[in-house]
Structure formats: structure tokens, C-alpha cells
Motif scaffolding. Sequence first.
Motif, PDB file in Angstrom:
ATOM      1  N   LEU A 255     -26.090-125.609 -74.090  1.00  0.00           N
ATOM      2  CA  LEU A 255     -25.541-126.407 -73.005  1.00  0.00           C
ATOM      3  C   LEU A 255     -26.455-127.560 -72.595  1.00  0.00           C
ATOM      4  CD1 LEU A 255     -23.955-123.621 -70.764  1.00  0.00           C
ATOM      5  CD2 LEU A 255     -22.867-125.048 -72.512  1.00  0.00           C
ATOM      6  N   GLY A 256     -27.466-127.839 -73.427  1.00  0.00           N
ATOM      7  CA  GLY A 256     -28.265-129.043 -73.214  1.00  0.00           C
ATOM      8  C   GLY A 256     -29.573-128.858 -72.482  1.00  0.00           C
ATOM      9  N   GLY A 257     -29.962-127.620 -72.185  1.00  0.00           N
ATOM     10  CA  GLY A 257     -31.240-127.393 -71.522  1.00  0.00           C
ATOM     11  C   GLY A 257     -32.411-127.463 -72.482  1.00  0.00           C
ATOM     12  N   ARG A 258     -33.578-127.788 -71.942  1.00  0.00           N
ATOM     13  CA  ARG A 258     -34.837-127.739 -72.711  1.00  0.00           C
ATOM     14  C   ARG A 258     -35.522-126.431 -72.321  1.00  0.00           C
ATOM     15  NH1 ARG A 258     -37.817-133.233 -71.318  1.00  0.00           N
ATOM     16  NH2 ARG A 258     -36.891-132.806 -69.264  1.00  0.00           N
ATOM     17  N   VAL A 259     -35.495-125.471 -73.237  1.00  0.00           N
ATOM     18  CA  VAL A 259     -35.865-124.105 -72.894  1.00  0.00           C
ATOM     19  C   VAL A 259     -37.315-123.806 -73.234  1.00  0.00           C
ATOM     20  CG1 VAL A 259     -35.399-121.663 -73.306  1.00  0.00           C
ATOM     21  CG2 VAL A 259     -33.504-123.291 -73.170  1.00  0.00           C
ATOM     22  N   ILE A 260     -38.010-123.209 -72.259  1.00  0.00           N
ATOM     23  CA  ILE A 260     -39.340-122.646 -72.465  1.00  0.00           C
ATOM     24  C   ILE A 260     -39.173-121.131 -72.488  1.00  0.00           C
ATOM     25  CG2 ILE A 260     -41.689-122.436 -71.571  1.00  0.00           C
ATOM     26  CD1 ILE A 260     -41.149-125.040 -69.986  1.00  0.00           C
ATOM     27  N   ALA A 261     -39.418-120.533 -73.636  1.00  0.00           N
ATOM     28  CA  ALA A 261     -39.262-119.084 -73.787  1.00  0.00           C
ATOM     29  C   ALA A 261     -40.577-118.406 -73.448  1.00  0.00           C
ATOM     30  CB  ALA A 261     -38.852-118.745 -75.216  1.00  0.00           C
ATOM     31  N   ALA A 262     -40.566-117.584 -72.400  1.00  0.00           N
ATOM     32  CA  ALA A 262     -41.761-116.862 -71.969  1.00  0.00           C
ATOM     33  C   ALA A 262     -41.587-115.380 -72.273  1.00  0.00           C
ATOM     34  CB  ALA A 262     -42.002-117.073 -70.472  1.00  0.00           C
TER      35      ALA A 262
ATOM     36  N   ARG B 239     -43.951-120.618 -58.506  1.00  0.00           N
ATOM     37  CA  ARG B 239     -44.970-121.615 -58.152  1.00  0.00           C
ATOM     38  C   ARG B 239     -44.927-122.827 -59.073  1.00  0.00           C
ATOM     39  NH1 ARG B 239     -48.748-120.266 -54.414  1.00  0.00           N
ATOM     40  NH2 ARG B 239     -48.748-118.089 -53.686  1.00  0.00           N
ATOM     41  N   ALA B 240     -44.316-122.672 -60.251  1.00  0.00           N
ATOM     42  CA  ALA B 240     -44.236-123.779 -61.213  1.00  0.00           C
ATOM     43  C   ALA B 240     -42.847-124.405 -61.245  1.00  0.00           C
ATOM     44  CB  ALA B 240     -44.611-123.286 -62.608  1.00  0.00           C
ATOM     45  N   ILE B 241     -42.024-124.103 -60.263  1.00  0.00           N
ATOM     46  CA  ILE B 241     -40.680-124.670 -60.241  1.00  0.00           C
ATOM     47  C   ILE B 241     -40.728-126.073 -59.646  1.00  0.00           C
ATOM     48  CG2 ILE B 241     -39.860-124.004 -57.929  1.00  0.00           C
ATOM     49  CD1 ILE B 241     -37.334-122.869 -59.353  1.00  0.00           C
TER      50      ILE B 241
ATOM     51  N   TYR C 216     -44.965-111.814 -62.739  1.00  0.00           N
ATOM     52  CA  TYR C 216     -44.693-113.139 -63.300  1.00  0.00           C
ATOM     53  C   TYR C 216     -43.647-113.916 -62.509  1.00  0.00           C
ATOM     54  CZ  TYR C 216     -47.417-111.205 -67.089  1.00  0.00           C
ATOM     55  OH  TYR C 216     -48.416-110.615 -67.815  1.00  0.00           O
ATOM     56  N   SER C 217     -42.895-113.247 -61.663  1.00  0.00           N
ATOM     57  CA  SER C 217     -41.879-113.944 -60.873  1.00  0.00           C
ATOM     58  C   SER C 217     -42.506-114.995 -59.972  1.00  0.00           C
ATOM     59  CB  SER C 217     -41.092-112.938 -60.031  1.00  0.00           C
ATOM     60  OG  SER C 217     -40.424-112.009 -60.842  1.00  0.00           O
TER      61      SER C 217
ATOM     62  N   THR D  73     -42.954-122.300 -76.058  1.00  0.00           N
ATOM     63  CA  THR D  73     -43.098-120.872 -75.792  1.00  0.00           C
ATOM     64  C   THR D  73     -44.364-120.609 -74.981  1.00  0.00           C
ATOM     65  OG1 THR D  73     -44.347-120.415 -77.827  1.00  0.00           O
ATOM     66  CG2 THR D  73     -41.940-120.293 -77.970  1.00  0.00           C
ATOM     67  N   ILE D  74     -44.339-119.521 -74.231  1.00  0.00           N
ATOM     68  CA  ILE D  74     -45.503-119.078 -73.467  1.00  0.00           C
ATOM     69  C   ILE D  74     -45.621-117.563 -73.630  1.00  0.00           C
ATOM     70  CG2 ILE D  74     -46.602-118.887 -71.194  1.00  0.00           C
ATOM     71  CD1 ILE D  74     -44.897-121.275 -70.294  1.00  0.00           C
ATOM     72  N   ALA D  75     -46.801-117.102 -74.032  1.00  0.00           N
ATOM     73  CA  ALA D  75     -47.087-115.662 -74.092  1.00  0.00           C
ATOM     74  C   ALA D  75     -47.797-115.292 -72.790  1.00  0.00           C
ATOM     75  CB  ALA D  75     -47.947-115.334 -75.302  1.00  0.00           C
ATOM     76  N   TYR D  76     -47.062-114.789 -71.808  1.00  0.00           N
ATOM     77  CA  TYR D  76     -47.626-114.672 -70.464  1.00  0.00           C
ATOM     78  C   TYR D  76     -48.620-113.541 -70.290  1.00  0.00           C
ATOM     79  CZ  TYR D  76     -43.117-112.098 -69.991  1.00  0.00           C
ATOM     80  OH  TYR D  76     -42.017-111.304 -70.172  1.00  0.00           O
ATOM     81  N   ASP D  77     -48.730-112.628 -71.250  1.00  0.00           N
ATOM     82  CA  ASP D  77     -49.774-111.614 -71.143  1.00  0.00           C
ATOM     83  C   ASP D  77     -51.157-112.177 -71.466  1.00  0.00           C
ATOM     84  OD1 ASP D  77     -47.991-109.750 -70.332  1.00  0.00           O
ATOM     85  OD2 ASP D  77     -48.096-108.473 -72.115  1.00  0.00           O
ATOM     86  N   SER D  78     -51.197-113.319 -72.157  1.00  0.00           N
ATOM     87  CA  SER D  78     -52.477-113.904 -72.546  1.00  0.00           C
ATOM     88  C   SER D  78     -52.636-115.351 -72.095  1.00  0.00           C
ATOM     89  CB  SER D  78     -52.655-113.829 -74.069  1.00  0.00           C
ATOM     90  OG  SER D  78     -51.590-114.479 -74.733  1.00  0.00           O
ATOM     91  N   GLU D  79     -51.585-115.964 -71.554  1.00  0.00           N
ATOM     92  CA  GLU D  79     -51.655-117.344 -71.076  1.00  0.00           C
ATOM     93  C   GLU D  79     -51.317-117.393 -69.594  1.00  0.00           C
ATOM     94  OE1 GLU D  79     -50.190-120.495 -73.979  1.00  0.00           O
ATOM     95  OE2 GLU D  79     -48.976-118.768 -74.589  1.00  0.00           O
ATOM     96  N   ASP D  80     -51.797-118.444 -68.928  1.00  0.00           N
ATOM     97  CA  ASP D  80     -51.501-118.646 -67.512  1.00  0.00           C
ATOM     98  C   ASP D  80     -50.105-119.242 -67.400  1.00  0.00           C
ATOM     99  OD1 ASP D  80     -51.275-119.970 -64.918  1.00  0.00           O
ATOM    100  OD2 ASP D  80     -53.415-119.586 -64.688  1.00  0.00           O
ATOM    101  N   LEU D  81     -49.143-118.438 -66.943  1.00  0.00           N
ATOM    102  CA  LEU D  81     -47.742-118.855 -66.934  1.00  0.00           C
ATOM    103  C   LEU D  81     -47.531-120.097 -66.070  1.00  0.00           C
ATOM    104  CD1 LEU D  81     -44.788-118.244 -67.718  1.00  0.00           C
ATOM    105  CD2 LEU D  81     -44.655-116.777 -65.699  1.00  0.00           C
TER     106      LEU D  81
END
Length: 325
Positions: free
Chosen positions: A163-170, A225-227, A219-220, A188-196
Motif C-alpha cells: 500500500l505504499g509504505g516504507r517499512v522498517i522491520a524490527a 519515543r521515535a515516532i 520496545y513499545s 531492518t532493526i534487530a532490537y535485541d542488539s541495536e538501539d531501537l
Amino acid sequence: MRAARCEVHGTPDTIVIREVSDPVAGAGEVVVGVEAASVNFPDVLIAADRYQLSVPTPFTAGSEFAGRVLSVGADVGDLAPGDAVMGTALSGAFAERIAVPRSALSPVPAGLDMVHAAAFNVTYRTAYHAVTTFGALEPGNWVVVLGAAGGVGSAAVDIATRLGGRVIAAASTPERAEACRALGAVETIAYDSEDLKQRIKEITGTGAQVVIDPVGGAYSEQALRAIAWGGRFVCVGFAQGDIPRIPLNLVLLKGAIVRGFEIRTLASRLPAAVDKGRAEIECLVAQGMKPLVSEVYSLDEAPLALTRVAERRATGKIVIDISSR
């Protein structure tokens, strides 16, 4: 018939395979010969008696299935034996047959086999409405999907991309996050090892316009906080187990919209959105959209399939092939 039974509430390894009586269609009901059933996280919660609704034991586990109509009860005139259908129920899907109200069934969309049809209805309807009805996705929006390698998460990645979104898969690990690129994720973001929070801001610059959260836990708040200012945060569930406590000052400062979404009550509350979604989902399926099914088990392996989902080790969907031994 054979069925995966929950005789005492507990962990997946308490599920046992038993011979039980065949169901009979009552008025307004349909008996379906189940060919495939998918495993959803609420199935784990129901078995453990930790879901919003309690199911008394003993009962047959499983909530989502696909198969063919075997018989219909009085007042059901639009289905006949042999029709291919998919459906949902609070319980009863991990069995060779199931009786459900006619309203619980819909036709299998052209282009889906039984395995993919069984994995489609709950996750893709949930993801579609999370992304569009509640997330108000607009083309070009940055969309962060937490738990992106799971059932609802992978469906959200797929739909938001189409539907046209630019997706970041975490997701929890780099490998699980990377699997989402095949569905269209651009980052992509691996949130167990990266700062989400930091990575979302680095990727988007101004923050994400939409966050889809079926995970909950720590992680919520990081994602909120990054919205971006005026962004939409859609709470879908708590697969991690912990219900987060969100500081409302974040919502105030960012002008954010936080919405909760539960698919079970959507039809009664927003029927027009359900009708619109059904038509658009059918169009997307006709264009080739289908669930990511990573593992298929036999009915005898139902406890293992539930364990895989409980431990969040599945990529995409896990399906039980009821006909296999």
C-alpha cells in the motif's frame, strides 16, 4: 475424529491427541472437514488460561482453519458440501472436523491453497486494519513493525509495503529481521542488539509516521519515543508477555495518536471498514499476496507447533496439516 485436546490449562506440552465424537451442525451452523489449521499466539494464551476470554477444559485447541464443507444445518442456504472455506473460532480448529456458525466462515480466495488459507484470515485481516483503519497509512509513510518476523508482523510488513509504505522491520535478531526484506521491508532493526529508538531516528530522520506493535514489553516505549509528530501508534497485542506502561507526556509532546485494536470485535463496531477491507484484501490476494508459512506440522505435532509459537521462534506462520500423519 482425532483432535488436539487441552484437558488441563497449561503449557503446550500438556496438549494431547484424542479420539472424540464428530460434531453435528445445529441450526445456522456448518461442519467443516478441516484440512489445515494455523497456530496463533492467542492459542497459547487460551491453553494457559491467560487469554481475555477463558475456555473451560476440556476443549480442542486452535482458532483458525481452512477446509471443505461437510454438512450444513437449518437456515444455511448459501453453502453446500464441498465448498472451500476458511474460518475462525475461539477453539476447536486443531481437529479433523469443526462445527461453527455460518458467520465464522468465508470463501477461500482464489490463489490460496488450504495451507495458506488457514494462515491468512486472522493475521492478514488484523494487519490490514492495524495498518489502514487504525494506522491511517498514507503512501510514503515510514512504518515501523515490531515483531516483524511473526505472523501478524510479517503480514503487516507485506500489506504496508503493497500500500505504499516504507517499512522498517524490527525483530529480535538480524536473521529474523532480514527475512522480512523478501516481503518488502526497506530497512531492518534487530532490537535485541541495536538501539531501537536511535536506529528509527537514524533511518527516518524525523521519526516514523506509523508504528504497528503486536509485541508490547520494553520496545513499545522506545518505538513511541521515535515516532514523528502526529504519528499513529497501533497496539495490537502483547506477544512478549509484558503490558507496557506508556508515559502520557510522550503522547502530549508528540501529538501522537495511540490506538488499541482487537480483531474479534471489529465487525460489530466498524462494519463498513470490514467490508472495505474485505474487498481490498481480495484485490491484493489476486495480485499474489499470501502469508509467509515457514513450518508445517502434523496434528500429532500440535504441541510442538504451539511451543514454537510460544517461544517466538517462528518466522511468519506455522500451520498444522490435519490430513498428514
